[in-house]
Motif scaffolding. Structure first.
Motif, PDB file in Angstrom:
ATOM      1  N   ARG A 149      16.353  62.098  57.952  1.00  0.00           N
ATOM      2  CA  ARG A 149      17.410  62.152  58.956  1.00  0.00           C
ATOM      3  C   ARG A 149      18.580  62.960  58.445  1.00  0.00           C
ATOM      4  NH1 ARG A 149      22.136  60.458  59.375  1.00  0.00           N
ATOM      5  NH2 ARG A 149      21.922  59.092  57.564  1.00  0.00           N
ATOM      6  N   ARG A 150      19.104  63.823  59.291  1.00  0.00           N
ATOM      7  CA  ARG A 150      20.358  64.521  59.027  1.00  0.00           C
ATOM      8  C   ARG A 150      21.168  64.439  60.300  1.00  0.00           C
ATOM      9  NH1 ARG A 150      24.847  65.945  57.465  1.00  0.00           N
ATOM     10  NH2 ARG A 150      25.363  68.060  56.771  1.00  0.00           N
ATOM     11  N   ALA A 151      22.324  63.769  60.216  1.00  0.00           N
ATOM     12  CA  ALA A 151      23.150  63.536  61.396  1.00  0.00           C
ATOM     13  C   ALA A 151      22.332  62.758  62.419  1.00  0.00           C
ATOM     14  CB  ALA A 151      23.662  64.868  61.959  1.00  0.00           C
ATOM     15  N   LYS A 152      22.215  63.268  63.643  1.00  0.00           N
ATOM     16  CA  LYS A 152      21.434  62.614  64.687  1.00  0.00           C
ATOM     17  C   LYS A 152      20.076  63.284  64.864  1.00  0.00           C
ATOM     18  CE  LYS A 152      25.695  61.450  67.188  1.00  0.00           C
ATOM     19  NZ  LYS A 152      26.411  61.563  68.481  1.00  0.00           N
ATOM     20  N   TYR A 153      19.671  64.097  63.891  1.00  0.00           N
ATOM     21  CA  TYR A 153      18.397  64.806  63.948  1.00  0.00           C
ATOM     22  C   TYR A 153      17.386  64.167  63.007  1.00  0.00           C
ATOM     23  CZ  TYR A 153      20.912  68.643  66.248  1.00  0.00           C
ATOM     24  OH  TYR A 153      21.660  69.395  67.110  1.00  0.00           O
ATOM     25  N   LEU A 154      16.109  64.271  63.390  1.00  0.00           N
ATOM     26  CA  LEU A 154      15.004  63.862  62.546  1.00  0.00           C
ATOM     27  C   LEU A 154      14.252  65.097  62.088  1.00  0.00           C
ATOM     28  CD1 LEU A 154      13.677  60.953  64.777  1.00  0.00           C
ATOM     29  CD2 LEU A 154      14.824  60.667  62.568  1.00  0.00           C
ATOM     30  N   LEU A 155      13.813  65.093  60.841  1.00  0.00           N
ATOM     31  CA  LEU A 155      12.949  66.148  60.325  1.00  0.00           C
ATOM     32  C   LEU A 155      11.640  65.507  59.910  1.00  0.00           C
ATOM     33  CD1 LEU A 155      12.343  69.039  59.384  1.00  0.00           C
ATOM     34  CD2 LEU A 155      13.442  68.486  57.202  1.00  0.00           C
ATOM     35  N   MET A 156      10.570  65.811  60.650  1.00  0.00           N
ATOM     36  CA  MET A 156       9.234  65.361  60.285  1.00  0.00           C
ATOM     37  C   MET A 156       8.656  66.413  59.350  1.00  0.00           C
ATOM     38  SD  MET A 156       5.936  64.518  62.742  1.00  0.00           S
ATOM     39  CE  MET A 156       6.826  63.270  63.673  1.00  0.00           C
ATOM     40  N   PRO A 172      17.156  72.588  56.557  1.00  0.00           N
ATOM     41  CA  PRO A 172      17.229  73.830  57.328  1.00  0.00           C
ATOM     42  C   PRO A 172      18.683  74.208  57.565  1.00  0.00           C
ATOM     43  CG  PRO A 172      15.641  72.308  58.304  1.00  0.00           C
ATOM     44  CD  PRO A 172      16.368  71.553  57.233  1.00  0.00           C
ATOM     45  N   ALA A 173      18.946  75.501  57.690  1.00  0.00           N
ATOM     46  CA  ALA A 173      20.323  75.985  57.801  1.00  0.00           C
ATOM     47  C   ALA A 173      21.079  75.320  58.950  1.00  0.00           C
ATOM     48  CB  ALA A 173      20.319  77.507  57.967  1.00  0.00           C
ATOM     49  N   ALA A 174      20.396  75.109  60.083  1.00  0.00           N
ATOM     50  CA  ALA A 174      21.068  74.521  61.240  1.00  0.00           C
ATOM     51  C   ALA A 174      21.570  73.115  60.963  1.00  0.00           C
ATOM     52  CB  ALA A 174      20.124  74.502  62.440  1.00  0.00           C
ATOM     53  N   LEU A 175      20.905  72.382  60.083  1.00  0.00           N
ATOM     54  CA  LEU A 175      21.319  71.022  59.749  1.00  0.00           C
ATOM     55  C   LEU A 175      22.263  70.999  58.556  1.00  0.00           C
ATOM     56  CD1 LEU A 175      17.965  69.056  60.235  1.00  0.00           C
ATOM     57  CD2 LEU A 175      19.698  69.711  61.916  1.00  0.00           C
ATOM     58  N   ALA A 176      22.055  71.899  57.618  1.00  0.00           N
ATOM     59  CA  ALA A 176      22.910  71.938  56.433  1.00  0.00           C
ATOM     60  C   ALA A 176      24.352  72.277  56.795  1.00  0.00           C
ATOM     61  CB  ALA A 176      22.367  72.960  55.437  1.00  0.00           C
ATOM     62  N   ALA A 177      24.548  73.025  57.889  1.00  0.00           N
ATOM     63  CA  ALA A 177      25.889  73.472  58.271  1.00  0.00           C
ATOM     64  C   ALA A 177      26.735  72.380  58.914  1.00  0.00           C
ATOM     65  CB  ALA A 177      25.777  74.664  59.221  1.00  0.00           C
ATOM     66  N   LEU A 178      26.145  71.239  59.213  1.00  0.00           N
ATOM     67  CA  LEU A 178      26.891  70.157  59.843  1.00  0.00           C
ATOM     68  C   LEU A 178      27.831  69.488  58.835  1.00  0.00           C
ATOM     69  CD1 LEU A 178      23.953  68.586  61.876  1.00  0.00           C
ATOM     70  CD2 LEU A 178      25.798  70.027  62.773  1.00  0.00           C
ATOM     71  N   GLY A 179      28.689  68.620  59.332  1.00  0.00           N
ATOM     72  CA  GLY A 179      29.644  67.928  58.470  1.00  0.00           C
ATOM     73  C   GLY A 179      28.975  66.945  57.538  1.00  0.00           C
ATOM     74  N   PRO A 180      29.748  66.297  56.673  1.00  0.00           N
ATOM     75  CA  PRO A 180      29.173  65.358  55.704  1.00  0.00           C
ATOM     76  C   PRO A 180      28.634  64.096  56.358  1.00  0.00           C
ATOM     77  CG  PRO A 180      31.560  65.248  55.648  1.00  0.00           C
ATOM     78  CD  PRO A 180      31.219  66.396  56.544  1.00  0.00           C
ATOM     79  N   GLU A 181      27.669  63.478  55.703  1.00  0.00           N
ATOM     80  CA  GLU A 181      27.156  62.187  56.146  1.00  0.00           C
ATOM     81  C   GLU A 181      28.213  61.108  55.866  1.00  0.00           C
ATOM     82  OE1 GLU A 181      24.219  61.160  57.502  1.00  0.00           O
ATOM     83  OE2 GLU A 181      23.441  63.196  57.728  1.00  0.00           O
ATOM     84  N   PRO A 182      28.511  60.257  56.827  1.00  0.00           N
ATOM     85  CA  PRO A 182      29.576  59.261  56.623  1.00  0.00           C
ATOM     86  C   PRO A 182      29.242  58.201  55.582  1.00  0.00           C
ATOM     87  CG  PRO A 182      28.458  58.909  58.707  1.00  0.00           C
ATOM     88  CD  PRO A 182      27.968  60.214  58.185  1.00  0.00           C
ATOM     89  N   LEU A 183      27.965  58.033  55.243  1.00  0.00           N
ATOM     90  CA  LEU A 183      27.595  57.062  54.217  1.00  0.00           C
ATOM     91  C   LEU A 183      27.383  57.715  52.860  1.00  0.00           C
ATOM     92  CD1 LEU A 183      25.157  54.785  56.254  1.00  0.00           C
ATOM     93  CD2 LEU A 183      27.590  54.457  55.785  1.00  0.00           C
TER      94      LEU A 183
END
Length: 267
Positions: free
Chosen positions: A55-62, A130-141
């Motif tokens: 999981r990254r943010a609200k996305y899942l990576l299978m 992936p670049a699209a997910l890495a560019a998001l903000g930090p994980e709150p936990l």
């Protein structure tokens, strides 16, 4: 829309059910906000072994054994149904994609409102996003998100603090439910300009966000209307909400700014 605790709950259930299994075939069954054609999805997934669900943010990576995989977003109403065999629908409706596993089970992605996403993600992502997910903000936990980070991020920002913590470029996974709950627990009005918060307030809010998210994950997320887990059960955190049900009750009649008071006096 499912937020971090709901997506994390789905991730854990999918990981427990799918890791180590292989996909015999796949098909796309309906148009999504961002989807993949049936032939393309099948060609990408066929005979691939699932080694992780992240999981990254609200996305899942299978993630597949080759290091590539699928990026999946639940949208507003997306959910998964896992059946023991192709003849068992398990009550699935509005099926937008399905994967037949080599052990005979069938995983279906359902989405009544079609805001979900299924994206092919070629590359190798064993140790990176992936670049699209890495560019998001930090994980709150994560350790990156703390009082100092929130204070720095809020400097010079005139937007309401609630808008800031819901901005996925600033911090990921915090939507309307958990932003409302965290602000209430921290005793901060949601319409307060972000730049007006001092370091002590940022510390209270960062701790409240982390605490609310951890409690919600432990309860399996929050079901207000649509969210359900892989086995069809609902999230149990709704009974612990302190302020969000009040917001839902009065929002049709009152402007948001007029009931800030309910956020400023936590019990």
């Amino acid at each position: 829309m499912p937020e971090l605790p709901e997506v994390e709950t789905v991730r854990r259930h999918l990981a427990g059910a799918l890791i180590g299994t292989s996909i015999a075939s796949a098909e796309s069954c309906g148009k999504l906000r961002r989807g993949t054609g049936s032939d393309e999805l099948d060609a990408f997934c066929r005979q691939r072994r699932i080694i992780a669900v992240r999981r990254r943010a609200k996305y899942l990576l299978m993630l597949f054994a080759e290091g590539d995989g699928l990026i999946i977003h639940l949208g507003m109403t997306g959910y998964f149904v896992l059946a023991a065999n192709p003849d068992d629908s398990c009550g699935a409706k509005h099926v937008r994609a399905r994967w037949v596993l080599t052990d005979g089970r069938v995983l279906r992605f359902c989405d009544p409102r079609r805001f979900g996403q299924i994206r092919l993600c070629p590359g190798r992502y064993f140790r990176r996003w992936p670049a699209a997910l890495a560019a998001l903000g930090p994980e709150p936990l994560s350790s990156q998100f703390n009082a100092a980070w929130l204070f720095a991020a809020s400097r010079g920002r005139r937007c309401p603090i609630k808008a800031l913590i819901m901005d996925q470029q600033q911090v990921v996974g915090v939507g309307n439910i958990y932003a409302s709950e965290a602000l209430f627990r921290a005793g901060i009005a949601p319409q307060s300009p972000a730049q007006n918060l001092d370091e002590e307030q940022c510390g209270r809010l960062a701790r409240a966000i982390r605490k609310v998210l951890r409690e919600a994950i432990a309860a399996g997320g929050t079901t207000i209307s649509d969210f359900r887990t892989l086995d069809g059960s609902e999230g149990g955190f709704a009974v612990k909400l302190r302020v969000y049900p009040i917001f839902l009750t009065f929002a049709p009649f009152l402007r948001l700014g007029r009931h800030n008071k309910i956020f400023t006096s936590p019990p």
